[in-house]
Design a protein around this motif. Structure first.
Motif, PDB file in Angstrom:
ATOM      1  N   LEU A 140       0.829  -1.205   0.000  1.00 17.33           N
ATOM      2  CA  LEU A 140       0.000   0.000   0.000  1.00 17.33           C
ATOM      3  C   LEU A 140       0.862   1.254   0.000  1.00 17.33           C
ATOM      4  O   LEU A 140       0.524   2.256  -0.646  1.00 17.33           O
ATOM      5  CB  LEU A 140      -0.932  -0.009   1.214  1.00 17.33           C
ATOM      6  N   SER A 141       1.974   1.216   0.722  1.00 18.55           N
ATOM      7  CA  SER A 141       2.889   2.359   0.719  1.00 18.55           C
ATOM      8  C   SER A 141       3.462   2.568  -0.681  1.00 18.55           C
ATOM      9  O   SER A 141       3.554   3.699  -1.170  1.00 18.55           O
ATOM     10  CB  SER A 141       4.019   2.138   1.722  1.00 18.55           C
ATOM     11  N   TRP A 142       3.872   1.473  -1.317  1.00 17.61           N
ATOM     12  CA  TRP A 142       4.454   1.553  -2.655  1.00 17.61           C
ATOM     13  C   TRP A 142       3.451   2.154  -3.638  1.00 17.61           C
ATOM     14  O   TRP A 142       3.814   2.980  -4.482  1.00 17.61           O
ATOM     15  CB  TRP A 142       4.873   0.158  -3.111  1.00 17.61           C
ATOM     16  N   ARG A 143       2.199   1.773  -3.518  1.00 14.46           N
ATOM     17  CA  ARG A 143       1.175   2.302  -4.434  1.00 14.46           C
ATOM     18  C   ARG A 143       0.989   3.805  -4.242  1.00 14.46           C
ATOM     19  O   ARG A 143       0.812   4.549  -5.215  1.00 14.46           O
ATOM     20  CB  ARG A 143      -0.151   1.571  -4.213  1.00 14.46           C
TER      21      ARG A 143
ATOM     22  N   GLN B  65      12.708   4.634  -2.792  1.00 10.46           N
ATOM     23  CA  GLN B  65      13.250   3.684  -3.765  1.00 10.46           C
ATOM     24  C   GLN B  65      12.156   2.680  -4.121  1.00 10.46           C
ATOM     25  O   GLN B  65      11.625   1.989  -3.259  1.00 10.46           O
ATOM     26  CB  GLN B  65      14.461   2.942  -3.184  1.00 10.46           C
ATOM     27  N   SER B  66      11.839   2.607  -5.404  1.00  9.13           N
ATOM     28  CA  SER B  66      10.707   1.780  -5.832  1.00  9.13           C
ATOM     29  C   SER B  66      11.105   0.371  -6.242  1.00  9.13           C
ATOM     30  O   SER B  66      10.224  -0.457  -6.514  1.00  9.13           O
ATOM     31  CB  SER B  66      10.009   2.451  -7.020  1.00  9.13           C
ATOM     32  N   GLU B  67      12.385   0.064  -6.314  1.00  2.00           N
ATOM     33  CA  GLU B  67      12.834  -1.227  -6.837  1.00  2.00           C
ATOM     34  C   GLU B  67      12.355  -2.377  -5.955  1.00  2.00           C
ATOM     35  O   GLU B  67      12.673  -2.457  -4.770  1.00  2.00           O
ATOM     36  CB  GLU B  67      14.354  -1.253  -6.938  1.00  2.00           C
ATOM     37  N   LYS B  68      11.574  -3.276  -6.540  1.00  3.06           N
ATOM     38  CA  LYS B  68      11.043  -4.429  -5.810  1.00  3.06           C
ATOM     39  C   LYS B  68      11.903  -5.673  -5.948  1.00  3.06           C
ATOM     40  O   LYS B  68      11.674  -6.664  -5.233  1.00  3.06           O
ATOM     41  CB  LYS B  68       9.626  -4.760  -6.305  1.00  3.06           C
ATOM     42  N   CYS B  69      12.829  -5.678  -6.893  1.00  3.31           N
ATOM     43  CA  CYS B  69      13.731  -6.828  -7.103  1.00  3.31           C
ATOM     44  C   CYS B  69      12.965  -8.105  -7.423  1.00  3.31           C
ATOM     45  O   CYS B  69      13.411  -9.208  -7.099  1.00  3.31           O
ATOM     46  CB  CYS B  69      14.619  -7.044  -5.876  1.00  3.31           C
ATOM     47  N   ASP B  70      11.805  -7.969  -8.044  1.00  2.00           N
ATOM     48  CA  ASP B  70      10.959  -9.119  -8.403  1.00  2.00           C
ATOM     49  C   ASP B  70      10.505  -9.919  -7.184  1.00  2.00           C
ATOM     50  O   ASP B  70      10.196 -11.111  -7.296  1.00  2.00           O
ATOM     51  CB  ASP B  70      11.675 -10.052  -9.390  1.00  2.00           C
ATOM     52  N   VAL B  71      10.471  -9.287  -6.037  1.00  2.00           N
ATOM     53  CA  VAL B  71       9.972  -9.931  -4.820  1.00  2.00           C
ATOM     54  C   VAL B  71       8.523  -9.515  -4.614  1.00  2.00           C
ATOM     55  O   VAL B  71       8.189  -8.330  -4.735  1.00  2.00           O
ATOM     56  CB  VAL B  71      10.820  -9.543  -3.590  1.00  2.00           C
ATOM     57  N   SER B  72       7.675 -10.454  -4.301  1.00  2.69           N
ATOM     58  CA  SER B  72       6.251 -10.160  -4.140  1.00  2.69           C
ATOM     59  C   SER B  72       5.992  -9.364  -2.875  1.00  2.69           C
ATOM     60  O   SER B  72       6.514  -9.672  -1.797  1.00  2.69           O
ATOM     61  CB  SER B  72       5.455 -11.469  -4.089  1.00  2.69           C
ATOM     62  N   LEU B  73       5.173  -8.325  -3.019  1.00  2.00           N
ATOM     63  CA  LEU B  73       4.647  -7.586  -1.867  1.00  2.00           C
ATOM     64  C   LEU B  73       3.189  -7.955  -1.629  1.00  2.00           C
ATOM     65  O   LEU B  73       2.429  -7.194  -1.035  1.00  2.00           O
ATOM     66  CB  LEU B  73       4.770  -6.077  -2.098  1.00  2.00           C
ATOM     67  N   LEU B  74       2.818  -9.143  -2.081  1.00  2.00           N
ATOM     68  CA  LEU B  74       1.442  -9.654  -1.940  1.00  2.00           C
ATOM     69  C   LEU B  74       0.449  -8.712  -2.601  1.00  2.00           C
ATOM     70  O   LEU B  74      -0.615  -8.410  -2.049  1.00  2.00           O
ATOM     71  CB  LEU B  74       1.094  -9.856  -0.463  1.00  2.00           C
ATOM     72  N   GLU B  75       0.811  -8.242  -3.800  1.00  2.00           N
ATOM     73  CA  GLU B  75      -0.046  -7.296  -4.503  1.00  2.00           C
ATOM     74  C   GLU B  75      -1.439  -7.857  -4.772  1.00  2.00           C
ATOM     75  O   GLU B  75      -2.415  -7.108  -4.806  1.00  2.00           O
ATOM     76  CB  GLU B  75       0.602  -6.890  -5.833  1.00  2.00           C
ATOM     77  N   GLY B  76      -1.529  -9.155  -4.960  1.00  2.00           N
ATOM     78  CA  GLY B  76      -2.829  -9.743  -5.277  1.00  2.00           C
ATOM     79  C   GLY B  76      -3.616 -10.213  -4.070  1.00  2.00           C
ATOM     80  O   GLY B  76      -4.749 -10.705  -4.222  1.00  2.00           O
ATOM     81  N   VAL B  77      -3.059 -10.083  -2.892  1.00  2.00           N
ATOM     82  CA  VAL B  77      -3.749 -10.537  -1.678  1.00  2.00           C
ATOM     83  C   VAL B  77      -4.659  -9.419  -1.174  1.00  2.00           C
ATOM     84  O   VAL B  77      -4.195  -8.290  -0.967  1.00  2.00           O
ATOM     85  CB  VAL B  77      -2.732 -10.928  -0.587  1.00  2.00           C
ATOM     86  N   PRO B  78      -5.939  -9.671  -0.963  1.00  2.00           N
ATOM     87  CA  PRO B  78      -6.836  -8.632  -0.446  1.00  2.00           C
ATOM     88  C   PRO B  78      -6.421  -8.188   0.953  1.00  2.00           C
ATOM     89  O   PRO B  78      -5.938  -8.985   1.765  1.00  2.00           O
ATOM     90  CB  PRO B  78      -8.210  -9.322  -0.426  1.00  2.00           C
ATOM     91  N   VAL B  79      -6.609  -6.918   1.235  1.00  2.00           N
ATOM     92  CA  VAL B  79      -6.274  -6.392   2.551  1.00  2.00           C
ATOM     93  C   VAL B  79      -7.105  -7.080   3.623  1.00  2.00           C
ATOM     94  O   VAL B  79      -6.617  -7.354   4.730  1.00  2.00           O
ATOM     95  CB  VAL B  79      -6.486  -4.862   2.584  1.00  2.00           C
ATOM     96  N   LYS B  80      -8.347  -7.377   3.318  1.00  2.00           N
ATOM     97  CA  LYS B  80      -9.223  -8.032   4.301  1.00  2.00           C
ATOM     98  C   LYS B  80      -8.663  -9.382   4.730  1.00  2.00           C
ATOM     99  O   LYS B  80      -8.809  -9.779   5.893  1.00  2.00           O
ATOM    100  CB  LYS B  80     -10.626  -8.203   3.727  1.00  2.00           C
TER     101      LYS B  80
END
Length: 696
Positions: A159-162, A176-191
């Motif tokens: 959420l911070s990155w967004r 710094q926006s570089e994620k290094c291809d590591v998942s930040l659980l972008e597809g996981v719902p906050v709920k």
């Protein structure tokens, strides 16, 4: 290779144990005829190729080089944990998270937390039960509590990155926006993340597998993570009361954490290997490896407390529907060295809160913004001003639409620009000055035609150009003063900057004089104008006094002074100004510098210390009676605190010369500028400090 000139022990060779041969002698023989310091160049050899030749073996450049002491044992993500060990792990992960918010890379901070990369391994269904036979290390600590916390951490980072990627702050400059291809659980719902944290909190509340002290300590850390995620996900406009309740609860949990610090595990504990500062070697990144030193735990809690304070301020600010208040808050964040600077995430969120790309403050259109622009300075609505213009306009085509479009272009970026980092804020203000002058010229044209039709100069509508001029002169003042805060000025430039800002303030005071004569005395706009008049009078006295006291810094070497001047104040000499009929007000003129210096030295009545005394009296009066102006709202006390800081700056300048005759004997080198003490004005160093400076 029997004729090698250099004997190197085999065990020290790279990749010892494999079938390699030492070729050192080949290079030694090839270079034997070369002189020391000479080079051999080849076709198509680039600087990149040359640097690549030196990369291997240089720890700062070669991310693949593993030196002695950097080898870590294999990480076991399913190793049993004690509750106090888990507390220590979570606290350290909090620290790395705040270091990312401070501007470091994810690969050097959050991603060093190895559980981030092994979240999928925290599945209790795939673990044999005999691994967790120690009752003091229940498996739920790992598979329920830690898994939920790591999920919440990654979702907070997502959420911070967004928010940060919206463009309100600068990538690679603020964050710094570089994620290094590591998942930040972008597809996981906050709920889903909140549900797992709630489950972990519930288990900690009901378990009896370890002492209540550590149950409460872990539950506070789980709850704090959950609330931070909730705040990031909550619409600040939808339910301000709920937003405030979350902040209050987070402060309570933070107090519990501070009262239950986690002990550092013994040196032999495997939990020390939960964080790998060299993890960037295994990630897709182009940034050289850097070890980020972690702050003390109390500094981390202070950073989180500042984060909560920023959300608190934003929650209140979101309900304030005044442009001037937003500008005042933005100024105070820059002006006051006592206030902690807001992290890029909060500065980006402030910009998004004010304007989301569609509406202002989630409910207003640009028409509302134009109305507030004039109402907050003149005390009357824009509709009443527009009605007068329509009534007296001598031509068929009204000029209002063009003027309104100029305001649309100016005001929203101006307010959002207060939350840029200081260098970009200064650059934005400097670039906007031409557009402000274009608006001023358009309003001058309107009022000139109105006066030709019989509208008197005392009518409020004739003061519309002064409204634009107030904002423009304020921007010029900020551009010049920020040069001291950013330490841009060389020694010779400082007195010139004070001379220029004193002239700008003089024009600003003249403009406020005109407004105060016509604005209704009982209006909030009038109270704000009165406050600004007194503040700017004090600033002008201080600037003039420091200019005269530091005049000896100016070399008056025209061949050197002139190009430096035009380069420093290039924003005032843009060729586009020549296309505008109205002459700009408050622009620097180097030709007036020498006559001004001569006039000052001939004025026997001028007293630098007297100017400082007058400024201190004005500022002390504002502070003593709590007069912080009209539009400060909930930030009135913060503005009074800034006034107190200015009073302290006056006290540090009391020893300035009492007359022009004493200026020659005054040691201008005793003036010391320190932005951490005051962003704009120097203090006179003690005589002991001056002697020490002379020695060294």
């Amino acid at each position: 290779m029997d004729d090698m000139n250099v004997d190197i022990p085999e065990e020290t060779l790279p990749s010892a144990g494999f079938i390699f041969e030492d070729v050192t002698s080949v290079f030694t023989e090839a270079a034997c005829d070369m002189e020391l310091g000479s080079f051999v160049f080849m076709d198509d050899l680039t600087l990149h190729d040359a640097m690549g030749a030196f990369e291997i073996g240089e720890p700062r450049l070669d991310s693949g080089l593993i030196t002695e002491g950097q080898n870590l044992p294999p990480f076991d993500p399913t190793m049993p944990l004690l509750p106090q060990e888990l507390c220590w792990i979570l606290d350290r992960a909090f620290s790395y998270e705040m270091e990312w918010h401070a501007g470091n890379l994810l690969s050097h901070t959050v991603f060093t937390f190895l559980y981030v990369h092994h979240l999928a391994d925290l599945d209790v269904d795939f673990m044999p039960s005999y691994v967790y036979q120690d009752p003091s290390r229940p498996r739920e600590l790992l598979f329920v509590v830690l898994k939920a916390w790591v999920t919440g951490l990654l979702k907070c980072c997502d959420l911070s990155w967004r928010e940060l990627s919206k463009g309100g702050v600068q990538d690679a400059e603020d964050w710094q926006s570089e994620k290094c291809d590591v998942s930040l659980l972008e597809g996981v719902p906050v709920k889903l993340a909140l549900s797992s944290l709630e489950e972990a909190s519930s288990w900690l509340l009901n378990t009896t597998k370890f002492p209540v002290l550590w149950r409460n300590a872990l539950r506070a850390r789980i709850t704090l993570r959950k609330i931070i995620l909730q705040i990031m996900h909550t619409d600040i406009f939808a339910s301000p009361s709920q937003y405030q309740d979350l902040i209050d609860t987070a402060r309570e949990q933070l107090a519990i954490i501070r009262s239950h610090p986690s002990p550092v595990p013994v040196a032999s504990s495997p939990v020390h290997h939960v964080f790998d500062p060299y993890i960037a070697r295994l990630l897709k990144t182009f940034v050289p490896l850097r070890i980020v030193p972690l702050p003390a735990p109390e500094e981390t809690w202070r950073s989180i407390s500042d984060l909560l304070d920023g959300w608190q301020e934003l929650c209140v600010l979101a309900q304030v529907h005044n442009l001037s208040t937003w500008e005042i808050v933005g100024h105070l964040r820059v002006w006051s060295p006592q206030l902690p600077p807001r992290i890029p995430y909060l500065r980006s969120q402030a910009q998004s809160t004010f304007y989301d790309g569609l509406l202002i403050l989630n409910k207003f259109t640009f028409t509302w913004m134009v109305d507030r622009f004039f109402y907050e300075t003149l005390g009357v609505t824009y509709d009443s001003l527009a009605s007068t213009i329509k009534q007296h306009w001598p031509f068929q085509a009204l000029p209002l639409s063009r003027m309104e479009r100029m305001l649309y272009k100016l005001i929203t970026p101006h307010i959002r620009g207060q939350w840029l980092n200081p260098p970009r804020r200064r650059r934005h203000l400097a670039k906007s000055l031409l557009d402000w002058h274009s608006l001023y010229d358009a309003l001058i044209e309107i009022t000139t035609h109105l006066r030709d039709t019989g509208v008197t100069k005392d009518h409020l509508v004739t003061q519309m150009p002064n409204v634009a001029l107030v904002w423009r002169l304020g921007a010029i003042r900020e551009v010049i003063f920020s040069g001291f805060q950013l330490e841009l000025f060389a020694r010779e430039e400082r007195p010139i900057a004070y001379w220029l800002v004193a002239q700008v303030l003089d024009e600003h005071l003249s403009c406020l004089d005109d407004l105060l004569r016509v604005v209704h005395k009982d209006s909030t706009a009038h109270h704000e104008l009165q406050f600004q008049y007194q503040l700017l009078t004090a600033l002008q006295s201080m600037s003039t006094a420091v200019f005269v006291a530091s005049m000896s810094f100016i070399s008056f070497d025209w061949s050197r002074l002139r190009p430096t001047f035009y380069r420093r104040y290039k924003w005032a000499f843009r060729p586009e100004y020549e296309d505008i009929e109205t002459q700009p007000i408050g622009h620097p003129d180097i030709c007036r510098l020498m006559p001004t210096c001569a006039d000052v030295l001939q004025n026997e009545l001028f007293s630098p210390s007297g100017e400082i005394e007058m400024a201190e009296t004005i500022l002390s009066g504002l502070t003593k009676f709590g007069n912080s102006g009209g539009w400060a709202a909930s930030w009135a006390n913060d503005r009074l605190q800034f006034l107190s800081c200015l009073v302290d700056a006056c006290k540090g300048l009391r020893a300035l010369p009492a007359s022009v005759k004493e200026i020659e004997a005054f040691d201008a080198s005793s003036l010391k500028w320190d932005p951490t003490v005051h962003p704009w004005f120097p203090a006179i160093a003690a005589s002991a400090e001056r002697r020490e400076d002379q020695i060294y």
